[in-house]
Design a protein around this motif. Structure first.
Motif, short mmCIF file in Angstrom:
data_model
loop_
_atom_site.label_atom_id
_atom_site.label_comp_id
_atom_site.label_asym_id
_atom_site.label_seq_id
_atom_site.Cartn_x
_atom_site.Cartn_y
_atom_site.Cartn_z
N UNK A 163 4.21 1.79 -7.01
CA UNK A 163 4.83 0.81 -7.22
C UNK A 163 5.77 0.48 -5.91
N UNK A 164 5.78 1.63 -5.04
CA UNK A 164 6.19 1.23 -4.33
C UNK A 164 4.89 0.53 -3.16
N UNK B 298 -2.80 2.89 -1.45
CA UNK B 298 -2.51 3.41 -0.44
C UNK B 298 -0.99 4.13 -0.58
N UNK B 299 -0.31 4.67 -0.22
CA UNK B 299 1.30 5.70 -0.11
C UNK B 299 1.88 4.71 0.43
N UNK B 300 3.55 4.80 0.26
CA UNK B 300 4.18 4.33 0.73
C UNK B 300 4.02 3.96 1.99
N UNK B 301 4.85 3.36 2.52
CA UNK B 301 5.38 3.62 4.36
C UNK B 301 6.55 3.41 4.24
N UNK C 179 10.60 9.15 -4.21
CA UNK C 179 9.19 8.43 -4.26
C UNK C 179 8.74 9.80 -4.84
N UNK C 180 7.54 9.45 -5.42
CA UNK C 180 6.74 10.87 -6.12
C UNK C 180 5.21 10.13 -6.38
N UNK D 157 3.29 -6.89 -9.69
CA UNK D 157 1.96 -7.13 -8.79
C UNK D 157 2.14 -7.06 -7.52
N UNK D 158 1.31 -6.86 -6.87
CA UNK D 158 1.07 -7.21 -5.35
C UNK D 158 2.56 -7.70 -4.61
N UNK D 159 2.82 -7.26 -3.79
CA UNK D 159 4.15 -8.44 -2.76
C UNK D 159 5.64 -8.19 -3.26
#
Length: 233
Positions: free
Chosen positions: A60-61, A161-164, A183-184, A31-33
């Motif tokens: 997931x990230x 969005x893609x991870x920061x 991370x891919x 889940x988110x967060x």
């Protein structure tokens, strides 16, 4: 431990003359967060050995970082609806044939840049060159996931969005759990390395080759983590 492969995928792959086993790790529906270090500790550490490499889905990230864009907060304009009609649809996930993803591109890059990218993409197709649009608008747009409910209805109402700071996330995971990670952004058509732990010495082309067949799958597998282990002979 017996390594598990998703349907249609192989456990073993050969890269640069070496053989590697890949284990698709099942998780709950994240889940988110949620906390990505906790997820690695819970699901990866029980099967991890020193020397193993973890490949993590960027989705997931991104969810853990709350990097989501909700449909309800987006105002989809005429340009986004118009341009999305001419975009190519693929089975690799949501593309700019979705008005929402096209609007996200406009919000990120500006209308003029997106319009120019669309024109260049159209010319590129005439000469058999694909992917021009995404090359021009960049990874933030090309890596956006979600906005469709074909597999999970929850993803129908928001984009991911893609991870920061993906490489920083990998260093954080290693510091917290000892697990080397990358991370891919992978699908059945392409693989991109968004980030990797500073301690990883393998070049990106080798890392891509290790998951070139997208062992995490493209559907409802719930296997965002792939454990990669070199087979010693």
């Amino acid at each position: 431990m017996e390594f598990y492969a998703n349907e249609g995928k192989n456990v073993v792959i050969e890269v640069d003359g070496k053989k590697y086993a890949r284990h698709a790790i099942h998780t709950h529906f994240v889940q988110i967060g949620e906390n990505y270090c906790d997820l690695v500790e819970r699901y990866v550490k029980p099967v991890w050995q020193p020397g193993d490499l973890l490949s993590s889905s960027e989705k997931i990230i991104g969810l853990c970082q709350k990097r989501v864009v909700y449909k309800k907060d987006m105002k989809v304009g005429f340009l986004a609806r118009f341009l999305s009609r001419f975009a190519t649809h693929t089975d690799a996930g949501v593309g700019v044939d979705s008005p929402y993803k096209m609007q996200f591109a406009i919000n990120q890059c500006g209308a003029l840049k997106v319009l120019w990218a669309a024109i260049c993409a159209g010319v590129g197709k005439l000469f058999g060159k694909h992917g021009v649009f995404y090359e021009m608008v960049g990874q933030e747009v090309s890596g956006l996931d979600g906005f469709y409910d074909h597999e999970f209805k929850e993803y129908g109402e928001f984009g991911i969005r893609i991870p920061e700071n993906a490489s920083g996330v990998c260093d954080e995971i290693e510091a917290a759990t000892g697990v080397q990670a990358m991370i891919v952004d992978a699908n059945d058509l392409n693989v991109e390395i968004l980030g990797k732990a500073s301690s990883i010495t393998l070049p990106d082309e080798t890392l891509k080759a290790l998951i070139r067949d997208n062992p995490a799958g493209q559907s409802r597998e719930l296997t965002p983590f792939i454990l990669i282990r070199e087979i010693k002979e």
